[in-house]
Design an enzyme around this catalytic site. Structure first.
Site: not given
Lengths: 108, 151, 278
Positions: C93, C194, C131, C239, C97, C197-198, C235
């Site tokens: 990398c 979503c 990449c 959910c 970079h 709840c959020h 995640r």
């Protein structure tokens, strides 16, 4: 994390007689032996079962570790620094492997 | 949309019914493992006094996988007067053993911290062995919560 | 039959949230002031709050200490891999970079972006693998592999403190609109979105778990539940499983669009990677 990576945080120098705080962390799943796989077979236990710290070869602190310690075990403790030298930290795996890390300390 | 098979539906419906019925969460502290025997082994049956040792743990653990714990004993940590080890036990886990911290006068302070797993709400006990052959202990009650949607 | 399930489901969910409120009242939950930032005009929320603010003192303490935070084991691994040559082109990398702390300083706050060359949106994981496969001649890393998690954590960590600022206009507008649609779409046997709840219930409890705004500024994150670092898409999958829906796949168009939209919902929050959550 496939290979266990230890890290330690130790001051680089101290006054003679100072008590320093040492923090240690090592990546390890700490497989407790309580879990079962999808087929219902028990996943065998595999943990770090011992940690010890020496200063110039003399024991400072150690612990006997059980599966109830969390994954990526964190241990923090103190050391009284009377002389300059090398701290050696050793973690012992159930499978016999030992992981070590060294850290030098200067004394004023 | 995922098909509900009959087994999943029954489990779901039972859970939903149970959730609607429960008014307060129940706390079962009665179940014990071999922690009492482990203490006896550690002390050789000697008398254990209460106090003189601090065990710090949160009152409520956000997740049972990682619960911080600290032990601390006020001791000069000299060759004739120091803490030799502190054994930590979890009374409600499948196995009682958690960790045993082994100190030396070179530790400077009888203090150590780590993070542990708690299977459920329970008492955690710390027993210290002193260089003069005496023992002391303390306990902390830690509430372990069940997460919102699946832990 | 499905209508009946919906009724039972909604009742069950209300019971769960009700139980949570009762628990909170009895446990004497500490409603401390949470740090928030003002939401920009037209934003669905009035105040934007990081997930950090909803966690217990013990959990916050682990994130606050870069040494104690186990996620740094992954960041360190990423840092090492950054320098490692891999693939047929004989590059690392760093070859292109250079110093990540300079070249990647804002990247983590701005992805997902529009990839003009391939004419599609691309997130950080996909960019890293692009990449690797195109520029390095190396193999792509599996989404939830320690290698990719480490690299994503390391790169996004370079943006720590930088305010989240994703481009949602121009070519990204259709992606944003799709993500927004997904956010408010009810899914699964529990028939929840979503937002349920959020947006509607952050700051309240579901059972004993404290609901956050579901922000993404801390990902990849060390979750106590996972006992390791995990990706945002992991995640999202969790959910969806929790509302008993069949989850979309990691790296899918759905999750990339949702990621863009969720990042937008956290506009201005500082990147916290690697965060610690429950």
């Amino acid at each position: 994390m496939a290979k266990s990576r230890p890290r330690v945080k130790v001051p680089k120098k101290a006054a003679k007689g100072d008590i320093v705080t040492i923090k240690t962390l090592i990546s390890h799943k700490m497989e407790s032996g309580q879990r079962k796989d999808k087929k219902g077979n028990v996943i065998p236990r595999r943990i770090i079962n011992k940690f010890d710290c020496t200063l110039n070869g003399k024991p400072v602190f150690s612990c006997d570790i059980e599966p109830a310690i969390s994954a990526n075990p964190y241990v923090e403790f103190s050391a009284k620094v009377e002389e300059a030298g090398d701290f050696v930290f050793t973690w012992t795996d159930d499978d016999g492997s030992k992981y070590t890390k060294k850290s030098s300390i200067k004394v004023s | 949309m995922a098909e509900l098979n009959r087994r999943e539906f029954i489990i779901f419906a039972t859970g939903a019914a149970a959730a609607a019925v429960i008014a307060t969460p129940t706390v079962a502290l009665a179940e014990a493992n071999d922690s009492a025997e482990q203490i006896k082994k550690f002390t050789g049956g000697a008398k254990v006094s209460d106090g003189g040792i601090e065990l710090s743990m949160p009152e409520i653990a956000e997740n049972g996988n990682t619960v911080p714990l600290s032990v601390s004993i006020d001791s000069p940590m000299t060759d004739d007067n120091h803490v030799k080890s502190v054994m930590v036990l979890a009374e409600g886990n499948p196995n009682s053993g958690v960790i045993t911290f082994n100190f030396t006068p070179a530790s400077g302070k009888a203090e150590a911290s780590t993070r542990m797993r708690l299977a459920k709400t329970q008492n955690v006990t710390a027993v210290a062995r002193m260089s003069d052959g005496s023992f002391r202990q303390t306990s902390a009650l830690v509430k372990v919560t069940i997460g919102g949607c699946g832990g | 039959m499905f209508a009946t399930i919906t009724m039972t489901r909604r009742l069950a969910v209300s019971a769960l949230i009700g139980l949570g409120v009762a628990f909170a009242a009895s446990a004497g939950s500490a409603e401390e002031t949470r740090k928030s930032i003002a939401a920009p005009d037209g934003h669905p929320l009035d105040e934007i709050i990081s997930g950090y603010e909803f966690r217990s003192a013990a959990t916050k303490a682990v994130q606050d200490d870069d040494f104690q935070n186990p996620a740094f084991l992954w960041v360190e691994k990423g840092e090492e891999n950054w320098e490692e040559v891999d693939g047929t082109a004989g590059k690392s990398c760093a070859s292109c970079h250079g110093d990540a702390s300079e070249t990647m300083a804002k990247a983590g706050a701005q992805y997902p972006k529009w990839d003009a060359k391939d004419q599609n949106p691309i997130n950080l994981e996909q960019r890293i693998n692009k990449c690797r496969t195109k520029a390095m001649g190396a193999e792509a890393w599996a989404w939830e592999s320690d290698e990719l998690l480490s690299m994503t954590s390391f790169v996004r960590h370079q943006s720590r403190g930088e305010p989240v600022a994703v481009k949602i206009d121009g070519k990204m507008k259709p992606v944003f609109d799709y993500g927004k649609k997904l956010y408010y779409q009810r899914n699964g046997q529990l028939d929840m979105s979503c937002a349920n709840c959020h947006e509607d219930n952050y700051g309240t409890r579901i059972r004993s778990d404290m609901l956050s705004q579901g922000q993404s500024n801390g990902f990849p994150t060390y979750r106590l539940k996972w006992q390791k670092v995990g990706s945002l898409h992991r995640r999202f999958k969790g959910c969806m499983k929790q509302v008993r829906a069949t989850p979309y796949k990691v790296g899918s168009n759905e999750f990339v669009a949702l990621e863009l939209y969720v990042n937008y919902r956290g506009s201005g929050l500082p990147v916290e990677t690697p965060a610690v959550r429950q």
